[in-house]
Design a protein around this motif. Structure first.
Motif, short mmCIF file in Angstrom:
data_model
loop_
_atom_site.label_atom_id
_atom_site.label_comp_id
_atom_site.label_asym_id
_atom_site.label_seq_id
_atom_site.Cartn_x
_atom_site.Cartn_y
_atom_site.Cartn_z
N UNK A 844 62.83 -58.11 47.73
CA UNK A 844 62.55 -57.08 48.82
C UNK A 844 61.47 -55.75 48.31
N UNK A 845 61.26 -56.03 47.01
CA UNK A 845 60.39 -54.72 46.60
C UNK A 845 61.37 -53.55 46.11
N UNK A 846 62.28 -53.64 45.72
CA UNK A 846 63.37 -52.47 45.45
C UNK A 846 63.89 -52.87 43.83
N UNK A 847 64.64 -51.88 43.44
CA UNK A 847 65.23 -51.87 42.09
C UNK A 847 66.71 -51.59 42.39
N UNK A 848 67.56 -52.10 41.43
CA UNK A 848 69.02 -52.08 41.47
C UNK A 848 69.83 -51.58 40.22
N UNK A 849 70.74 -50.95 40.13
CA UNK A 849 71.16 -50.32 39.10
C UNK A 849 72.95 -49.66 39.23
N UNK A 850 73.60 -49.40 38.37
CA UNK A 850 74.77 -49.23 38.33
C UNK A 850 75.05 -47.72 37.66
N UNK A 851 76.05 -47.09 38.33
CA UNK A 851 76.39 -46.03 37.67
C UNK A 851 78.03 -45.94 37.59
N UNK A 852 78.65 -45.84 36.48
CA UNK A 852 80.08 -46.23 36.49
C UNK A 852 80.86 -45.31 35.47
N UNK A 853 82.22 -45.37 35.24
CA UNK A 853 82.67 -45.17 34.12
C UNK A 853 84.25 -45.77 34.31
N UNK A 854 84.45 -46.36 33.26
CA UNK A 854 85.67 -47.24 33.31
C UNK A 854 87.06 -46.60 33.77
N UNK A 855 87.59 -47.28 34.61
CA UNK A 855 88.68 -46.61 35.31
C UNK A 855 88.48 -45.53 36.47
N UNK A 856 87.14 -45.36 36.60
CA UNK A 856 86.65 -44.23 37.81
C UNK A 856 85.93 -44.72 38.86
N UNK A 857 85.93 -46.30 39.12
CA UNK A 857 85.00 -46.79 39.94
C UNK A 857 83.80 -46.69 39.49
N UNK A 858 83.00 -47.55 40.47
CA UNK A 858 81.46 -47.86 40.01
C UNK A 858 80.79 -47.67 41.46
N UNK A 859 79.33 -47.25 41.18
CA UNK A 859 78.54 -47.15 42.45
C UNK A 859 77.20 -48.13 41.92
N UNK A 860 77.17 -48.96 42.97
CA UNK A 860 75.69 -49.84 42.79
C UNK A 860 74.75 -49.10 43.61
N UNK A 861 73.47 -48.80 42.97
CA UNK A 861 72.72 -48.54 43.81
C UNK A 861 71.39 -49.55 43.95
N UNK A 862 70.92 -49.77 45.18
CA UNK A 862 69.58 -50.56 45.04
C UNK A 862 68.54 -49.69 46.13
N UNK A 863 67.52 -50.09 46.13
CA UNK A 863 66.26 -49.32 47.12
C UNK A 863 65.72 -50.39 47.81
N UNK A 864 65.21 -50.00 48.80
CA UNK A 864 64.33 -50.88 49.51
C UNK A 864 63.18 -50.23 50.23
N UNK A 865 61.96 -50.54 50.10
CA UNK A 865 60.88 -49.98 50.67
C UNK A 865 61.27 -49.50 52.10
N UNK A 866 60.54 -48.21 52.53
CA UNK A 866 60.73 -47.68 53.90
C UNK A 866 60.26 -48.77 54.78
N UNK A 867 58.88 -48.94 54.54
CA UNK A 867 58.02 -49.99 55.43
C UNK A 867 58.00 -49.38 56.75
N UNK A 868 56.78 -49.16 57.28
CA UNK A 868 56.33 -48.46 58.43
C UNK A 868 56.71 -49.33 59.70
#
Ligand code: ADP
Length: 868
Positions: A844-868
């Motif tokens: 879909x033209x985006x990127x994905x990555x994670x930010x996390x800390x053991x025992x403190x939960x995770x946040x998965x990010x991904x982007x999608x183009x806005x597309x007019x």
């Protein structure tokens, strides 16, 4: 009997008056008014009555005036006119009485008696005045009176007998303060103020300026004249104390020994009192002036050592020095005892005792030893002070004999510091040519011009344009050098900087790897660097003077003409508001070598403007892009290769996983049959092995299934459509209903946007992320939030949980196929979920990555183009 002369101008009215007077027994002689003076001489009357006509005819009053001033005899005017103006006019003749006709006997007697009495009183007052004057005039001291403004109303004769003024030129004219030297005036004013306030300050000493301009010390004492409480002026006495002071000054200072040392000096050192009389002089005075030391100290004034023509100036200078003014060195014509003269210069300062100026101390230098040429220069030099340039004169040995203000300004050394020094040593002169070269030139032509570098007093380098003129004496020997220099440091610096930057540019031009050419507006090449010769493989001659387009492959020949349209067009369009001035055009082009070879170049064409902003030339920078072009080609083909092999790989993965399914299903079926048919019929070990095989087959099935799903993302995708992610997320949570319930998870969300995408893949994406968040939960109730943020050109989605978290060192790895961080027994799974997520996001033209800390939960990010 009182004797009267009656002057009449008309015998008829005269007769009446005479009768009247005689009746009152006065002894009367009647004469014509023109005879009054004559007869008065001869008769010495007690009183004169004058019949004065006042109606316009002047005669009467004039005669009266003359008579009145000549005799000490009371005069009465008789007139027929009684208007105020005429009476006032008559009074100016100061008569002792005025009678208006017709006359009354009683009035006549009264007026005569009164006039005689008043006249007597006045005469007595005059007499006493005269006596006072005679008395004060006999005194050697000056007695004086002033009015409230300080104007002298009375001054005793000492002022004329001793000091040369006349009483008449002072009384009523001069101000007392005019006689006090400027440096003492303020103090005098202060004393007067104090006196008026009634403070008696006794005697005070002041310096007086005498008629010849000399200064003399006076002791002065004044007292205020107060009448009816009003201050009317001062009365005072001034005593000349020159003699006393001189004696005192001579006594002052017992530094005999120091004075004796001065005797060894080649210059005359002296001290004077405040009048200029010399109180001390060193023995050198004898050598210079021909007077013995004792002779001078016995009372010779400094001014006597100066020629009469210069004395007035010397006195003025002396006074200025008294006021602490820095007069510097002043030149005079000196006068010897034998009356011969010679040039001298004097510099002096004030001497003080207890804060009071008691005289001056100075030095006399003999100038006669300077050559005439130098003296002449010296005279001219005074004019030079006004000049802006640094001007100095040197003697043939290079010693500075004159130094103007310009030189003081430029080099920082004062005249006193510079004169007598060696010029080159003082200024640390750097000559552009050696003295051996410079000197003969100067000797021969009498002139040298060039640039010199000097160092100022502050240690700063200055470059000067200097011109040297040689002066010669009558024998033709060099006698002096006149050196005039102007500061060109700034100019030099600018020249140097310019030369440097030009050299830098030249070098850059010559050594640059890019080919550089300058052409005229018609493309004719006027200059080029070495690189262009290398590029075109032509000689400089083959390029210069020829049009640039001749160097290009045929299809590129219009490059400059095209650029010119844009560039020149934009220069002309510069006045159009908002139009931007385009300075450089970049164009891909090809050079044609002599052997027909082509060289790919990138040409940067700039328009060079002249100082008036008019187009003047083109600057063309040609960069060889052959290699770049080749690299670009290579890159293109390897990219194609890569794409092909990627596609092949995907196909392979799909095919294998798909084709593997069939045999696996067979294996699974048969093993299940064996399990059902032979369970418990073989031994315990066999039962266990069969169970393992079933388990392995199931796992393989899942693996292949997952792999297939993974490869399908790329190969079996649907075309993109506008998809509401709110709906997508609802679908994903519905699919996960059981897991959510089981884990008692709470899923919250932002309002999600609509994007272009593949609906089932997007459902899969959210399902995998939410599934992981539930699967990898901690002991706490799972709370999952789906958020979104809008940036400039994409949506950033986040799936945040409060689960077990991930060590960030695995942040990359978890997105790869079959990569997991836990044993299957701990958390089930194949390790393909995130790989699928990554693949979907990338499709879909985006990127994905994670930010996390053991025992403190995770946040998965991904982007999608806005597309007019
Ligand atoms: P699977 O879930 O089948 O193990 P995935 O590719 O989905 O495979 O995930 C890979 C690994 O990433 C997981 O095994 C787990 O260790 C880690 N992981 C994924 N999601 C989370 C999460 N929300 N919290 C903690 N760890 C996670």
């Amino acid at each position: 009997m009182i004797r009267i002369i009656l002057g009449v101008d008309d015998s008829t009215s005269g007769q009446d008056i005479q009768n009247l007077l005689q009746r009152m027994s006065y002894d009367v002689l009647t004469v014509s008014i023109h005879e009054v003076t004559e007869r008065a001489d001869e008769l010495q009357p007690d009183i004169i009555l004058m019949d004065v006509r006042l109606d316009g005819e002047k005669d009467g009053i004039e005669v009266a005036q003359r008579t009145n001033s000549r005799y000490d005899i009371p005069i009465i005017f008789i007139t027929a006119n009684a208007d105020e103006a005429t009476v006032r006019r008559a009074i100016t003749a100061e008569p002792d009485g005025i009678l208006i006709k017709p006359l009354d006997a009683l009035e006549l007697t009264a007026t005569i008696e009164m006039a005689m009495h008043r006249h007597g009183a006045r005469a007595r007052a005059r007499e006493s005045d005269r006596r006072i004057r005679e008395l004060t005039d006999a005194l050697p001291e000056i007695i004086f009176e002033t009015d409230a403004n300080g104007i002298l109303t009375f001054i005793s004769a000492a002022i004329s007998t001793r000091y040369g003024w006349t009483v008449g030129e002072i009384e009523g004219k001069a101000n007392m303060l005019d006689f006090i030297a400027p440096f003492d005036r303020e103090r005098a004013r202060e004393t007067v103020r104090k006196r008026i306030q009634g403070e008696d300050r006794g005697w005070a000493e002041y310096a007086f300026i005498l008629k010849d301009g000399s200064i003399a010390p006076f002791d002065v004492r004044t007292m205020p004249i107060i009448r009816d409480g009003v201050y009317e002026g001062l009365r005072g006495i001034a005593i000349d104390i020159s003699e006393r002071k001189h004696a005192q000054a001579a006594l002052i200072g017992s530094e005999r020994r120091i004075r004796e040392i001065t005797d060894a000096l080649p210059v005359v050192v002296y001290e004077t009192d405040i009048t200029g009389r010399i109180t001390f002089v060193n023995a050198t005075a004898f050598d210079l002036f021909g007077y013995a030391k004792e002779e001078i100290e016995a009372g010779v004034s400094l001014f006597q050592l100066i020629a009469p023509a210069d004395r007035k100036r010397a006195r003025a200078v002396f006074r200025r020095r008294m006021s602490e003014e820095d007069v510097g060195r002043v030149e005079y014509i000196g006068l010897r005892k034998d009356k011969s003269s010679f040039p001298i210069s004097i510099r002096a300062v004030t001497m003080k005792r207890d804060g009071v100026v008691i005289g001056q101390r100075g030095v006399v230098i003999d100038f006669s030893e300077l050559s005439e040429a130098q003296q002449e220069l010296r005279q001219h030099a005074t004019m030079f002070n006004a000049a802006h340039d640094a001007i100095m004169t040197l003697d043939p040995a290079g010693t500075i004999t004159y130094w103007n203000r310009g030189a003081e300004r430029l080099y920082g050394w004062t005249t006193q510091e510079a004169e007598g020094q060696n010029a080159n040593a003082l200024l640390r002169t750097w000559f552009p040519e050696s003295r051996e070269v410079l000197w003969p030139k100067l000797m021969e032509s009498g002139l040298w011009e060039g640039e010199l570098t000097h160092i100022t007093r502050d240690g700063v380098d200055v470059t000067v344009a200097s011109s040297w003129t040689l002066m010669k004496d009558e024998k033709g020997n060099p006698s002096a050098i006149l050196e005039i220099s102007s500061d060109i440091t700034e100019r030099k610096k600018a020249e140097l900087a310019l030369a440097e930057s030009e050299a830098t540019l030249r070098t850059t031009f010559a050594t640059m790897a890019d080919g550089i050419m300058i052409t005229e507006l018609d493309e004719k090449v006027t200059d080029c660097n070495a690189a262009i010769l290398r590029l075109t493989q032509r000689s400089r001659e083959e390029i210069l003077g020829k049009p640039f387009k001749d160097l290009l492959a045929p299809e590129f020949r219009s490059v400059i003409a095209d650029a010119r349209k844009v560039l020149v067009g934009s220069v002309l369009a510069i006045t159009v508001p908002g139009s931007e001035k385009k300075r450089t055009i970049r164009a891909d082009s090809q050079l044609l070598r002599k052997n027909g070879e082509r060289v790919d170049i990138e040409a940067n064409i700039s328009l060079v403007e002249d100082s008036a902003g008019q187009p003047a030339a083109f600057l063309i920078v040609a960069r060889d892009v052959t290699e770049r072009k080749q690299m670009e080609c290579k890159l293109d083909s390897s990219l194609a290769d890569l794409r092909r092999s990627n596609a092949e790989l995907q196909q392979f993965a799909y095919v294998t996983s798909h084709d593997l399914q069939e045999p696996l299903r067979m294996i699974t079926s048969y093993i299940q049959i064996i399990e059902e048919d032979y369970k418990g019929k073989l031994d315990a070990d066999a039962d266990q092995y069969i169970a393992f095989a079933v388990e392995g087959a199931k796992r393989m099935h899942t693996l292949i299934h997952d792999l297939l799903a993974y490869s399908r993302v790329g190969t079996r995708g649907e075309p993109f459509m506008p998809i509401s992610l709110n709906r997508v997320l609802s679908a994903a949570t519905t699919n996960l209903e059981i897991a959510i319930e089981e884990g008692q998870a709470v899923v919250t969300r932002d309002r999600l946007p609509t994007v272009l995408g593949d609906e089932s893949q997007l459902i899969q994406l959210f399902q995998n992320l939410l599934g992981n968040s539930i699967k990898f939960r901690s002991d706490a109730t799972p709370r999952i939030h789906v958020g979104v943020e809008k940036t400039k050109d994409e949506w950033v989605f986040s799936v945040r949980d409060n689960g077990i978290g991930i060590d960030m060192k695995y942040a990359e790895r978890i997105f790869a196929v079959f990569q997991r961080l836990h044993a299957r027994e701990e958390y089930p799974g194949t390790g393909i979920g995130l790989a699928v997520v990554k693949k979907i996001v990338e499709r879909h033209g985006g990127r994905v990555w994670v930010e996390s800390e053991p025992a403190n939960g995770s946040t998965f990010y991904f982007t999608l183009p806005k597309g007019e």
